[in-house]
Design a protein around this motif. Structure first.
Motif, short mmCIF file in Angstrom:
data_model
loop_
_atom_site.label_atom_id
_atom_site.label_comp_id
_atom_site.label_asym_id
_atom_site.label_seq_id
_atom_site.Cartn_x
_atom_site.Cartn_y
_atom_site.Cartn_z
N PHE A 149 0.78 -1.12 -0.12
CA PHE A 149 0.12 -0.07 -0.10
C PHE A 149 0.97 1.32 -0.11
CE2 PHE A 149 -2.92 -3.14 1.78
CZ PHE A 149 -3.90 -3.05 0.94
N GLU A 150 0.29 2.28 -0.38
CA GLU A 150 0.95 3.62 -0.70
C GLU A 150 1.06 3.87 0.77
OE1 GLU A 150 0.48 8.03 -2.84
OE2 GLU A 150 -0.90 6.28 -3.29
N GLU A 151 2.10 4.06 1.63
CA GLU A 151 2.09 4.79 2.76
C GLU A 151 3.46 5.58 2.77
OE1 GLU A 151 0.21 4.09 5.21
OE2 GLU A 151 -1.21 2.87 4.05
N SER A 152 3.90 6.19 4.07
CA SER A 152 5.14 6.76 4.06
C SER A 152 6.26 5.86 4.10
CB SER A 152 5.10 7.89 5.22
OG SER A 152 4.94 7.04 6.46
N ASP A 153 5.88 4.48 4.75
CA ASP A 153 6.88 3.53 4.86
C ASP A 153 6.14 2.21 4.30
OD1 ASP A 153 8.66 1.67 5.22
OD2 ASP A 153 8.46 1.73 7.48
N PRO A 154 6.32 2.17 2.98
CA PRO A 154 5.47 1.06 2.29
C PRO A 154 5.90 -0.42 2.90
CG PRO A 154 6.93 2.03 0.87
CD PRO A 154 7.15 2.79 1.96
N VAL A 155 7.15 -0.42 3.24
CA VAL A 155 7.63 -1.85 3.83
C VAL A 155 7.13 -1.96 5.24
CG1 VAL A 155 9.70 -3.09 4.01
CG2 VAL A 155 9.61 -1.36 2.26
N GLN A 156 6.11 -2.52 5.50
CA GLN A 156 5.52 -2.67 6.59
C GLN A 156 4.68 -3.94 6.48
OE1 GLN A 156 2.79 0.38 8.31
NE2 GLN A 156 3.37 1.30 6.47
N GLY A 157 4.23 -4.74 7.53
CA GLY A 157 3.24 -5.49 7.69
C GLY A 157 3.63 -6.80 6.94
N ARG A 158 3.09 -7.71 6.29
CA ARG A 158 3.40 -8.61 5.49
C ARG A 158 4.70 -8.59 4.68
NH1 ARG A 158 -1.12 -11.11 3.73
NH2 ARG A 158 -0.66 -12.59 5.68
N ILE A 159 4.69 -7.37 3.84
CA ILE A 159 5.83 -7.11 3.02
C ILE A 159 7.24 -6.93 3.83
CG2 ILE A 159 5.58 -4.45 3.17
CD1 ILE A 159 6.29 -6.61 -0.07
N ALA A 160 7.17 -6.43 5.28
CA ALA A 160 8.26 -6.36 6.04
C ALA A 160 9.06 -7.72 5.85
CB ALA A 160 7.89 -5.59 7.22
N GLY A 161 8.25 -8.95 6.44
CA GLY A 161 8.51 -10.23 6.31
C GLY A 161 9.53 -10.53 4.98
N ILE A 162 8.91 -10.29 3.68
CA ILE A 162 9.51 -10.48 2.62
C ILE A 162 10.96 -9.81 2.71
CG2 ILE A 162 9.15 -10.20 -0.01
CD1 ILE A 162 6.41 -10.79 0.45
N ASP A 163 10.81 -8.43 3.04
CA ASP A 163 11.90 -7.41 2.91
C ASP A 163 13.02 -8.20 3.83
OD1 ASP A 163 13.33 -5.14 2.35
OD2 ASP A 163 13.03 -4.63 4.49
N LYS A 164 12.60 -8.61 4.89
CA LYS A 164 13.80 -9.28 5.76
C LYS A 164 14.36 -10.60 5.30
CE LYS A 164 14.44 -11.06 10.61
NZ LYS A 164 13.76 -11.49 11.76
N ALA A 165 13.32 -11.19 4.53
CA ALA A 165 14.08 -12.59 3.91
C ALA A 165 14.86 -12.09 2.78
CB ALA A 165 12.88 -13.65 3.32
N ALA A 166 14.58 -10.96 2.00
CA ALA A 166 15.24 -10.42 0.76
C ALA A 166 16.37 -9.71 1.31
CB ALA A 166 14.54 -9.87 -0.17
N ALA A 167 17.03 -9.56 2.44
CA ALA A 167 18.19 -8.66 3.03
C ALA A 167 18.00 -7.20 2.89
CB ALA A 167 19.50 -9.33 2.32
N GLY A 168 16.80 -6.76 2.89
CA GLY A 168 16.37 -5.50 3.04
C GLY A 168 16.19 -4.75 1.35
N LEU A 169 16.10 -5.55 0.57
CA LEU A 169 15.93 -5.17 -0.73
C LEU A 169 14.92 -4.11 -0.91
CD1 LEU A 169 16.89 -5.25 -3.85
CD2 LEU A 169 15.27 -7.25 -3.97
N LEU A 170 13.56 -4.53 -0.48
CA LEU A 170 12.35 -3.61 -0.44
C LEU A 170 12.59 -2.34 0.21
CD1 LEU A 170 9.61 -6.39 -0.56
CD2 LEU A 170 11.12 -5.60 -2.36
N LEU A 171 13.31 -2.21 0.88
CA LEU A 171 13.56 -1.04 1.90
C LEU A 171 14.39 -0.04 1.07
CD1 LEU A 171 12.95 0.81 4.29
CD2 LEU A 171 14.78 -0.57 5.51
#
Length: 86
Positions: free
Chosen positions: A23-45
């Motif tokens: 979702f369009e947020e000031s920090d889009p990397v939260q919730g379910r997507i934060a778990g994916i980001d963590k597994a992907a070594a911070g790529l999404l952030l």
């Protein structure tokens, strides 16, 4: 095409494409997507900070060979503002 719904850690899913909403947020990397980001070594952030992840309604971001995930591709589907979905 075969579509499956499974419940296991994102990083362990061996698939052609892992799809998630964002979702369009000031920090889009939260919730379910934060778990994916963590597994992907911070790529999404990193992508969010660079401005490549906007969250605009019905936009897509496709990441090929995401590090840390067994999926061949990661497809992010942007859902606009989270409030609009309530």
């Amino acid at each position: 095409m075969q579509i499956k719904l499974v419940t296991q850690p994102f990083a362990a899913l061996e698939t052609d494409a892992l799809v998630s909403y964002v979702f369009e947020e000031s920090d889009p990397v939260q919730g379910r997507i934060a778990g994916i980001d963590k597994a992907a070594a911070g790529l999404l952030l990193k992508l969010a900070k660079s401005g490549e992840l906007t969250g605009k309604m019905l936009e897509f971001t496709l990441v090929h060979a995401p590090v840390g995930l067994k999926a061949a591709r990661l497809l992010l589907v942007w859902g606009g503002e989270a409030r609009a979905m309530e």
